[in-house]
Write an enzyme that holds these catalytic residues in place. Sequence first.
Site, mmCIF file in Angstrom:
data_model
loop_
_atom_site.group_PDB
_atom_site.id
_atom_site.type_symbol
_atom_site.label_atom_id
_atom_site.label_comp_id
_atom_site.label_asym_id
_atom_site.label_seq_id
_atom_site.Cartn_x
_atom_site.Cartn_y
_atom_site.Cartn_z
ATOM 1 N N ARG A 15 33.079 -9.789 75.835
ATOM 2 C CA ARG A 15 32.753 -10.573 74.623
ATOM 3 C C ARG A 15 31.425 -10.149 73.968
ATOM 4 N NH1 ARG A 15 32.809 -16.278 72.818
ATOM 5 N NH2 ARG A 15 30.699 -17.052 72.510
ATOM 6 N N TYR A 49 32.448 -27.242 69.278
ATOM 7 C CA TYR A 49 31.304 -27.698 70.080
ATOM 8 C C TYR A 49 30.044 -27.255 69.348
ATOM 9 C CZ TYR A 49 32.877 -23.042 71.424
ATOM 10 O OH TYR A 49 33.362 -21.759 71.398
ATOM 11 N N GLU A 66 38.368 -19.036 62.925
ATOM 12 C CA GLU A 66 39.011 -18.654 64.181
ATOM 13 C C GLU A 66 40.444 -18.312 63.786
ATOM 14 O OE1 GLU A 66 37.466 -18.318 67.003
ATOM 15 O OE2 GLU A 66 35.756 -19.691 67.002
HETATM 16 O O1 0X9 Z 1 31.552 -19.839 70.510
HETATM 17 C C1 0X9 Z 1 31.568 -19.125 69.503
HETATM 18 O O2 0X9 Z 1 30.671 -18.335 69.238
HETATM 19 C C2 0X9 Z 1 32.728 -19.227 68.524
HETATM 20 N N1 0X9 Z 1 33.985 -19.333 69.193
HETATM 21 S S1 0X9 Z 1 34.602 -18.074 69.961
HETATM 22 O O3 0X9 Z 1 35.708 -18.543 70.743
HETATM 23 N N2 0X9 Z 1 35.173 -17.052 68.913
HETATM 24 O O4 0X9 Z 1 33.578 -17.463 70.724
HETATM 25 C C3 0X9 Z 1 32.606 -20.477 67.728
HETATM 26 C C4 0X9 Z 1 31.378 -20.612 66.984
HETATM 27 C C5 0X9 Z 1 31.452 -21.895 66.297
HETATM 28 N N3 0X9 Z 1 30.244 -22.210 65.855
HETATM 29 C C6 0X9 Z 1 29.895 -22.194 64.625
HETATM 30 N N4 0X9 Z 1 30.672 -22.647 63.724
HETATM 31 N N5 0X9 Z 1 28.723 -21.728 64.378
HETATM 32 ZN ZN ZN Z 2 34.249 -15.283 68.725
#
Ligand code: 0X9
Ligand code: ZN
Length: 447
Positions: A258, A382, A405
């Site tokens: 990741r 979250y 997403e």
């Molecule tokens: O956790 C993350 O960075 C993102 N999800 S992922 O599963 N692609 O890793 C979500 C980020 C959500 N936060 C914001 N909207 N900033």
């Molecule tokens: Zn991501």
Amino acid sequence: MSAVRQSTSSSTGAMKVLATLLVVFVAGIATAKKSYHGHRLVSVKAADKQQFDVLDRMLRTAQPWLDFWSLPVINKTSVIRVPPGSYDLFMKRMGLANIGVTLKENDVEDYLQRSRMPVNGPHAETSPFIGWTGGITTHTAYKRYQEIVNLLTGMRNSFPSLVKEVDVLNTRTYEGRSISYIRLGTGGDKPVIFIEGLIHAREWIVGGSLMYFMDRLLSRYGLDAEATFLLDTYDIYVVPVTNPDGYEYSHTSQRLWRKNRSVPRNGCRGVDLNRNFDAFWGTLGVSTNCNSDIYCGPSVFSEAEAQGIRDKVSEINAGGQRLHAYLAVHSYSQLVLTPYSYDYVKPDNFVEVEAAAAEMTNALRLPFNTDYRWGHGPTTLYPVSGASDDWGMLGGGARYTFTYELRPKEANFEISPTNIIPNGYEFWLSVVALGCNMNGISATCNF
Ligand code: 0X9
Ligand code: ZN
């Protein structure tokens, strides 16, 4: 004397052979692709704060012993890949905390392989809804970084009047790569939509969808009202692969990697670039343990990739007015997330931002009835500090910022490349919808 010399030289020869074998062996280990055979995929749900704390503590310290595909939230399921060597301990901890575990997949390698199989039906690339087969490339496979970079140049060569720049961000990754971007527009300094893709290495559908988006935008300019509107109205910057080191590593070595590949400290690898930006850095939703997949880095903007994005966006918005939208594109879950995410708070203009998110989500659902939702980041997923979308607004000055997403809905980073065209088309429609629904844009959309 000569015998001695001879024996010395023959033992040197033997040592050389051994050394060569060792190099081959070590190189073999270094380049062997990790297998996820025997790894399980489980889902767990924390019923209260106490159970959440148990999962959250694991998330902050666990990599590479546990791989959270979705992060823990009270009363929501979280999906975790558990390697065979960690399984007993994991189950024991869950038992002690009274957290129920549902086994989703027995063998993650098999699951990934199955997920790569072509899918048919209304979501497939032959769908009549897409109505476009041309373009400068095919969209039937996930491309490596160099192919993507070459295609950006190909776009400039094929459409010199629509591609204003193909260049690299002013930075170099830990492994020495440059980060390519493209600027699409018909000329003059117009309002900007800035699109950042693949900040997370394993989310391959993002690169596929962005390539489709760019190809369609260029190939259909002057032919379709939507493409013509977007390029006549905006400058669109796209960084299709923000994390090329991680992306390449996810192709060559570990499919489920990741982070980036920097070495913040001895003995651990990688920073979560989506925790490294200056947006209440290092507070909620991060780990300071560099083994964690949500490690925010040793300091704010410590990472070359995040610096590169910061500097380009700051340069674009130097006058304070040009940056209209910052889009961070991820997978999976089929969501459009609105700001802010660093805490349970919203920007002053949240009414406009949420209205645009609703339109974008309608567009994403339109052609295939795919189940997309939109919502405020912290409550829908979250809270996350140091994320690029928040910085895009707080530091970059964007009026609108969203995290996408993309597909699929269910926990998976590996989906068949037959999803590229339909998911790219959904994304395309959502950017058109955004372009038509931002305040301060005088153009009207009659399509
Ligand atoms: O956790 C993350 O960075 C993102 N999800 S992922 O599963 N692609 O890793 C979500 C980020 C959500 N936060 C914001 N909207 N900033
Ligand atoms: Zn991501």
